[in-house]
Structures are given as C-alpha cells and as structure tokens.
Design a protein around this motif. Structure first.
Motif, PDB file in Angstrom:
ATOM      1  N   TRP A 192       8.465   8.199  -1.001  1.00 57.28           N
ATOM      2  CA  TRP A 192       7.718   7.185  -0.268  1.00 57.28           C
ATOM      3  C   TRP A 192       7.275   6.074  -1.203  1.00 57.28           C
ATOM      4  O   TRP A 192       7.296   6.221  -2.434  1.00 57.28           O
ATOM      5  CB  TRP A 192       6.501   7.800   0.423  1.00 57.28           C
ATOM      6  CG  TRP A 192       5.315   7.975  -0.492  1.00 57.28           C
ATOM      7  CD1 TRP A 192       5.272   8.673  -1.672  1.00 57.28           C
ATOM      8  CD2 TRP A 192       4.014   7.414  -0.319  1.00 57.28           C
ATOM      9  NE1 TRP A 192       4.028   8.602  -2.228  1.00 57.28           N
ATOM     10  CE2 TRP A 192       3.229   7.835  -1.425  1.00 57.28           C
ATOM     11  CE3 TRP A 192       3.430   6.618   0.660  1.00 57.28           C
ATOM     12  CZ2 TRP A 192       1.895   7.469  -1.574  1.00 57.28           C
ATOM     13  CZ3 TRP A 192       2.097   6.260   0.512  1.00 57.28           C
ATOM     14  CH2 TRP A 192       1.347   6.690  -0.594  1.00 57.28           C
ATOM     15  N   ALA A 193       6.882   4.954  -0.618  1.00 53.23           N
ATOM     16  CA  ALA A 193       6.300   3.846  -1.370  1.00 53.23           C
ATOM     17  C   ALA A 193       5.489   2.998  -0.404  1.00 53.23           C
ATOM     18  O   ALA A 193       5.772   2.951   0.797  1.00 53.23           O
ATOM     19  CB  ALA A 193       7.380   2.996  -2.034  1.00 53.23           C
ATOM     20  N   MET A 194       4.479   2.329  -0.941  1.00 52.64           N
ATOM     21  CA  MET A 194       3.662   1.415  -0.150  1.00 52.64           C
ATOM     22  C   MET A 194       3.975  -0.018  -0.562  1.00 52.64           C
ATOM     23  O   MET A 194       4.213  -0.296  -1.743  1.00 52.64           O
ATOM     24  CB  MET A 194       2.176   1.702  -0.355  1.00 52.64           C
ATOM     25  CG  MET A 194       1.253   0.794   0.456  1.00 52.64           C
ATOM     26  SD  MET A 194      -0.487   1.153   0.166  1.00 52.64           S
ATOM     27  CE  MET A 194      -0.567   2.791   0.890  1.00 52.64           C
ATOM     28  N   SER A 195       3.977  -0.920   0.405  1.00 59.02           N
ATOM     29  CA  SER A 195       4.162  -2.328   0.075  1.00 59.02           C
ATOM     30  C   SER A 195       2.961  -2.818  -0.729  1.00 59.02           C
ATOM     31  O   SER A 195       1.852  -2.298  -0.598  1.00 59.02           O
ATOM     32  CB  SER A 195       4.306  -3.159   1.350  1.00 59.02           C
ATOM     33  OG  SER A 195       3.091  -3.161   2.088  1.00 59.02           O
ATOM     34  N   ARG A 196       3.175  -3.816  -1.570  1.00 57.88           N
ATOM     35  CA  ARG A 196       2.068  -4.351  -2.360  1.00 57.88           C
ATOM     36  C   ARG A 196       1.018  -5.004  -1.481  1.00 57.88           C
ATOM     37  O   ARG A 196      -0.143  -5.117  -1.873  1.00 57.88           O
ATOM     38  CB  ARG A 196       2.602  -5.358  -3.384  1.00 57.88           C
ATOM     39  CG  ARG A 196       3.511  -4.727  -4.419  1.00 57.88           C
ATOM     40  CD  ARG A 196       3.766  -5.639  -5.587  1.00 57.88           C
ATOM     41  NE  ARG A 196       4.695  -5.030  -6.534  1.00 57.88           N
ATOM     42  CZ  ARG A 196       5.004  -5.535  -7.711  1.00 57.88           C
ATOM     43  NH1 ARG A 196       4.452  -6.674  -8.096  1.00 57.88           N
ATOM     44  NH2 ARG A 196       5.860  -4.922  -8.514  1.00 57.88           N
ATOM     45  N   GLN A 197       1.424  -5.426  -0.292  1.00 55.62           N
ATOM     46  CA  GLN A 197       0.479  -6.011   0.647  1.00 55.62           C
ATOM     47  C   GLN A 197      -0.395  -4.939   1.300  1.00 55.62           C
ATOM     48  O   GLN A 197      -1.420  -5.251   1.904  1.00 55.62           O
ATOM     49  CB  GLN A 197       1.231  -6.796   1.726  1.00 55.62           C
ATOM     50  CG  GLN A 197       2.004  -8.005   1.206  1.00 55.62           C
ATOM     51  CD  GLN A 197       3.263  -7.628   0.435  1.00 55.62           C
ATOM     52  OE1 GLN A 197       3.826  -6.549   0.634  1.00 55.62           O
ATOM     53  NE2 GLN A 197       3.700  -8.498  -0.452  1.00 55.62           N
ATOM     54  N   GLY A 198       0.027  -3.670   1.204  1.00 59.02           N
ATOM     55  CA  GLY A 198      -0.745  -2.567   1.748  1.00 59.02           C
ATOM     56  C   GLY A 198      -0.626  -2.380   3.245  1.00 59.02           C
ATOM     57  O   GLY A 198      -1.347  -1.566   3.827  1.00 59.02           O
ATOM     58  N   ASP A 199       0.301  -3.107   3.887  1.00 57.46           N
ATOM     59  CA  ASP A 199       0.392  -3.032   5.345  1.00 57.46           C
ATOM     60  C   ASP A 199       1.397  -2.006   5.843  1.00 57.46           C
ATOM     61  O   ASP A 199       1.311  -1.554   6.985  1.00 57.46           O
ATOM     62  CB  ASP A 199       0.742  -4.405   5.924  1.00 57.46           C
ATOM     63  CG  ASP A 199       2.075  -4.939   5.393  1.00 57.46           C
ATOM     64  OD1 ASP A 199       2.520  -4.491   4.312  1.00 57.46           O
ATOM     65  OD2 ASP A 199       2.669  -5.810   6.058  1.00 57.46           O
ATOM     66  N   ARG A 200       2.362  -1.606   4.982  1.00 50.06           N
ATOM     67  CA  ARG A 200       3.416  -0.703   5.440  1.00 50.06           C
ATOM     68  C   ARG A 200       3.753   0.346   4.384  1.00 50.06           C
ATOM     69  O   ARG A 200       3.529   0.152   3.189  1.00 50.06           O
ATOM     70  CB  ARG A 200       4.683  -1.498   5.786  1.00 50.06           C
ATOM     71  CG  ARG A 200       4.562  -2.368   7.023  1.00 50.06           C
ATOM     72  CD  ARG A 200       5.782  -3.245   7.205  1.00 50.06           C
ATOM     73  NE  ARG A 200       5.916  -4.186   6.101  1.00 50.06           N
ATOM     74  CZ  ARG A 200       7.057  -4.779   5.762  1.00 50.06           C
ATOM     75  NH1 ARG A 200       8.166  -4.506   6.422  1.00 50.06           N
ATOM     76  NH2 ARG A 200       7.087  -5.633   4.756  1.00 50.06           N
ATOM     77  N   ILE A 201       4.303   1.456   4.881  1.00 46.22           N
ATOM     78  CA  ILE A 201       4.823   2.533   4.044  1.00 46.22           C
ATOM     79  C   ILE A 201       6.300   2.690   4.373  1.00 46.22           C
ATOM     80  O   ILE A 201       6.694   2.594   5.541  1.00 46.22           O
ATOM     81  CB  ILE A 201       4.096   3.863   4.334  1.00 46.22           C
ATOM     82  CG1 ILE A 201       2.616   3.771   3.983  1.00 46.22           C
ATOM     83  CG2 ILE A 201       4.740   5.019   3.566  1.00 46.22           C
ATOM     84  CD1 ILE A 201       1.825   4.962   4.482  1.00 46.22           C
ATOM     85  N   VAL A 202       7.120   2.940   3.366  1.00 40.77           N
ATOM     86  CA  VAL A 202       8.522   3.269   3.599  1.00 40.77           C
ATOM     87  C   VAL A 202       8.762   4.680   3.079  1.00 40.77           C
ATOM     88  O   VAL A 202       8.238   5.073   2.032  1.00 40.77           O
ATOM     89  CB  VAL A 202       9.472   2.256   2.915  1.00 40.77           C
ATOM     90  CG1 VAL A 202       9.286   2.230   1.405  1.00 40.77           C
ATOM     91  CG2 VAL A 202      10.925   2.563   3.274  1.00 40.77           C
ATOM     92  N   THR A 203       9.520   5.477   3.838  1.00 37.28           N
ATOM     93  CA  THR A 203       9.791   6.858   3.451  1.00 37.28           C
ATOM     94  C   THR A 203      11.264   7.187   3.653  1.00 37.28           C
ATOM     95  O   THR A 203      11.963   6.533   4.429  1.00 37.28           O
ATOM     96  CB  THR A 203       8.966   7.859   4.286  1.00 37.28           C
ATOM     97  OG1 THR A 203       9.438   7.856   5.644  1.00 37.28           O
ATOM     98  CG2 THR A 203       7.489   7.524   4.257  1.00 37.28           C
ATOM     99  N   THR A 204      11.721   8.218   2.952  1.00 39.71           N
ATOM    100  CA  THR A 204      13.001   8.840   3.269  1.00 39.71           C
ATOM    101  C   THR A 204      12.706  10.172   3.951  1.00 39.71           C
ATOM    102  O   THR A 204      11.661  10.785   3.721  1.00 39.71           O
ATOM    103  CB  THR A 204      13.848   9.090   2.013  1.00 39.71           C
ATOM    104  OG1 THR A 204      13.150   9.985   1.131  1.00 39.71           O
ATOM    105  CG2 THR A 204      14.123   7.783   1.287  1.00 39.71           C
ATOM    106  N   THR A 205      13.618  10.607   4.816  1.00 33.28           N
ATOM    107  CA  THR A 205      13.412  11.839   5.565  1.00 33.28           C
ATOM    108  C   THR A 205      14.643  12.732   5.450  1.00 33.28           C
ATOM    109  O   THR A 205      15.737  12.279   5.111  1.00 33.28           O
ATOM    110  CB  THR A 205      13.148  11.557   7.056  1.00 33.28           C
ATOM    111  OG1 THR A 205      14.370  11.134   7.676  1.00 33.28           O
ATOM    112  CG2 THR A 205      12.099  10.475   7.231  1.00 33.28           C
TER     113      THR A 205
END
Length: 239
Positions: free
Chosen positions: A72-85
């Motif tokens: 996972w990772a969070m955007s630097r803006q803090g508005d979204r998370i991206v994940t692998t599943t």
C-alpha cells in the motif's frame, strides 16, 4: 505517536509531548502488524496488517473501514490510498483515505503485483510486477495505462524524487536504476554494491538528488554495515 506490541497483539497510541498512553487497540491474534501511519493532517490512523489496512479516526479512535491491501501507499496529498490485492480480479485499487470508499479498480491482469506508490502530484500510480518483470504506470483517476518500464531487475525499493522528475528503482543486490518520472526514459544506473553486499533500506533525501542506501556486507549475519550516498544526476558515489 503509535507503537505495536507483539506480546498482547495491540497497537497503542501515545501523546508525543507527555508520553501518556491515549488508547490501546486490539488486533486479531492471527494478523501481524506490518506498518503504522498517520494521515498528513493527523485526522486518520492506519494499521497495515498482512493482507488488509484498517482505518481509524484519530480523535475518537473509532474503526472506520478495512481495505484489501498486500502492499500500500498513501498519496502525498493524504486524500487517497492505493493498494495491491490477492483476493480480487482487480489487482490494484485506489481508496478514499478518509472513508475507505473504493474509488478505482484497475484490472492489471497479473498474478504477482508487487510494490505500489503514487507519483508526488498524485496523478499517477506506479506498480511493479514480478510475473512479467515490468513496471506499469497508470492514471490514478481513470486507471488508463500510461507507460510501461522494463528495469533490469524487479526492485526491492521504489521512490520518486520530490519534484517527480525521477523515479528510482533499487535492487537488494544488483544496483540502482533511475528513469524519468514523466518520460519513462532511462537516465542511468549503479551496477551492484560489491561482493556479497545487500541493500536493506533506501531513501531519497529532501534535496531530491541524493540517494541514501544502507548496505550490509559479508556472511549471513551481514555484520559489516555501510551507508552510501549517490547523486542521482551523475550516479557517482560522493561518500
């Protein structure tokens, strides 16, 4: 401040000024804690477990949502998370970092998604894939594939320079490769770290040009440890 305890399977939040324990959150005994993180504005707290990420309200300690997450990772803006599943046909997902709502699913089509991260401006998502030894870069809002990179080795660490001009791939044993963050063009590389050397951690310093690598050299214990600095503009070791 947050800390996980392997003994009683809990995560505890502490007041960084006074040292007082503010809250203890119980974790399923079968789930290990990979990582702890706060949102940039401090309103949310994230517990990354082996195959999921739990979102909590920092003020009330209320559990908000669990999202599927291998990496996972969070955007630097803090508005979204991206994940692998691993449990869904769509191997890459983007979530609202505040509510846990799914915003985008990318059917990457590979069975071994690896590392994932946002570009500094949040406009793109980068995914490594061991199955076909590629790095795919997608539009983070539409899921459209923008570029495919083929580094010499699937990296252990991936990072963008703060201005987004470069993306750096670091392999544990075989060296560093740098590509243009927007163009995808190959910039340069460092080939290996010496005999039996292994990279344990990598970080781009705030100047966006200096790459810090932590190495161990020697036998299985890797007791001989070194820190190396590289300038990614010319990829010459400077210390």
């Amino acid at each position: 401040m947050a800390r996980s305890s392997p003994h009683d399977k809990s995560v505890r939040l502490w007041d960084a000024s006074t040292g007082a324990c503010l809250q203890s959150l119980s974790i399923d005994k079968d789930k290990g804690v990979d990582e702890l993180a706060f949102s940039p504005d401090g309103s949310r707290f994230y517990i990354k477990l082996f195959y999921s990420c739990s979102i909590y309200d920092t003020e009330t300690y209320t559990h908000i949502e669990d999202v599927d997450a291998v990496s996972w990772a969070m955007s630097r803006q803090g508005d979204r998370i991206v994940t692998t599943t691993e449990t869904d046909k769509a191997r890459v997902k983007v979530w609202n970092a505040t509510t846990g709502q799914e915003l985008l699913a990318i059917n990457e089509g590979q069975t071994q998604p690896g590392l994932v991260t946002f570009s500094p401006d949040g406009g793109e998502v980068l995914l490594t894939c061991e199955a076909n030894e590629t790095v795919s870069i997608y539009d983070s809002w539409t899921g459209q594939l923008r570029r495919t990179l083929r580094p010499s080795n699937i990296p252990r660490f991936v990072m963008y320079s703060p201005d987004g001009k470069h993306v750096v791939f670091v392999d544990e044993h075989k060296g560093v490769e740098v590509y243009g963050g927007k163009s995808g063009a190959f910039v340069g590389k460092v080939e290996g770290y010496g005999d039996n050397a292994k990279c344990h951690a990598a970080q781009l310093l705030p100047d966006g040009q200096t790459l810090l690598l932590h190495h161990s050299i020697g036998g299985p214990r890797g007791d001989d440890r070194h820190v190396h600095l590289y300038n990614i503009r010319d990829l010459v070791r400077i210390r």
